[in-house]
Design an enzyme around this catalytic site. Sequence first.
Site, PDB file in Angstrom:
ATOM      1  NE  ARG A  84      94.608-110.278 -43.472  1.00  0.00           N
ATOM      2  CZ  ARG A  84      95.531-110.562 -44.379  1.00  0.00           C
ATOM      3  NH1 ARG A  84      96.008-111.789 -44.474  1.00  0.00           N
ATOM      4  NH2 ARG A  84      95.995-109.638 -45.183  1.00  0.00           N
TER       5      ARG A  84
ATOM      6  CE  LYS B 160      98.658-107.302 -43.712  1.00  0.00           C
ATOM      7  NZ  LYS B 160     100.064-107.684 -43.662  1.00  0.00           N
TER       8      LYS B 160
ATOM      9  CD  GLU C 299     104.096-115.235 -41.211  1.00  0.00           C
ATOM     10  OE1 GLU C 299     103.297-115.199 -42.163  1.00  0.00           O
ATOM     11  OE2 GLU C 299     103.959-114.567 -40.192  1.00  0.00           O
TER      12      GLU C 299
END
Length: 287
Positions: free
Chosen positions: A49, A148, A181
């Site tokens: 990721r 991220k 989220e």
Amino acid sequence: MIWLDGKIVPEAEAKVSVFDHGLLYGDGIFEGIRFYNGRVFRLEEHTKRLFLSAKAILLKLPWTEDEVNAAVCDAIRANKLQDGYVRLVITRGVGGLGLNPYLCDTPSMFIIASTISLYPAEHYENGLELITCGTRRPTPGSLSPQVKSLNYLNNVMAKAEAIKAGCVEGLMLNEHGYVAECTGDNLFLVKNGKVLTPPVSDGSLDGITRQVIFELCEEAGLSIEEKTLTRYDIFTADECFLTGTAAEVIPATKLDEREIGDGKPGPVTRQLITAFKALTQSTGTPF
Ligand code: PMP
């Protein structure tokens, strides 16, 4: 001890420049990784990721995935920990005072291996309360929530709203008002025996713990599905829980003053918490 650009240095010596674009512009990426019982949990998934985030922000990394994995293990060993949490940060590096990322020659990486306890223990037993934050997740036309990145100010502002309202975590919606989220966790519902979570295209990070929940549900024969959700779906769900590396799996039992289900952690949530604990204790990359 901190891993900083290839060296293990004492915390007091772990310094980055005030001209680093990670600091000046939030121009960088990060991962939060847990290790349990002498093994790093889902290390390769986190590194993958990380590299996808790097690619998305045009950040060329001078390390291979294997080198990053080895650096994480070195950082943990240097701190003589068996269980804990790693924060791995890569910044664009030192550049000019302007935005231009091409003036930053060398990315900087640092790895902190420490411990973390995100939410009070009682919430794992009794569930936590959520409020809906006014701050929305960014649209897909802006920086994707799947990156991220070090740009967490939306989440920080939403977290401030939640804390002001007396909650430890808050629900974030996307620009259309659908559930995305929480500020640092993915969200799941249980309704009529089915586990549901929004697709990441509704504005969430593709959480590693989220992926683990899919695997655990499949192993346990629980039906799990991605579905666009509204607050109504949460108000009327039987159960709700949140997932994240730092949070692990935690029940959410109230949203905006409405009790979810009977207001207590439900059986599916409890089953998944138990299965998650067993998995974290028994798998991972030894360091
Ligand atoms: N959403 C956000 C916004 C996060 O920052 C995180 C990580 N703390 C998560 C979800 C959960 O992701 P993961 O399970 O990979 O830690």
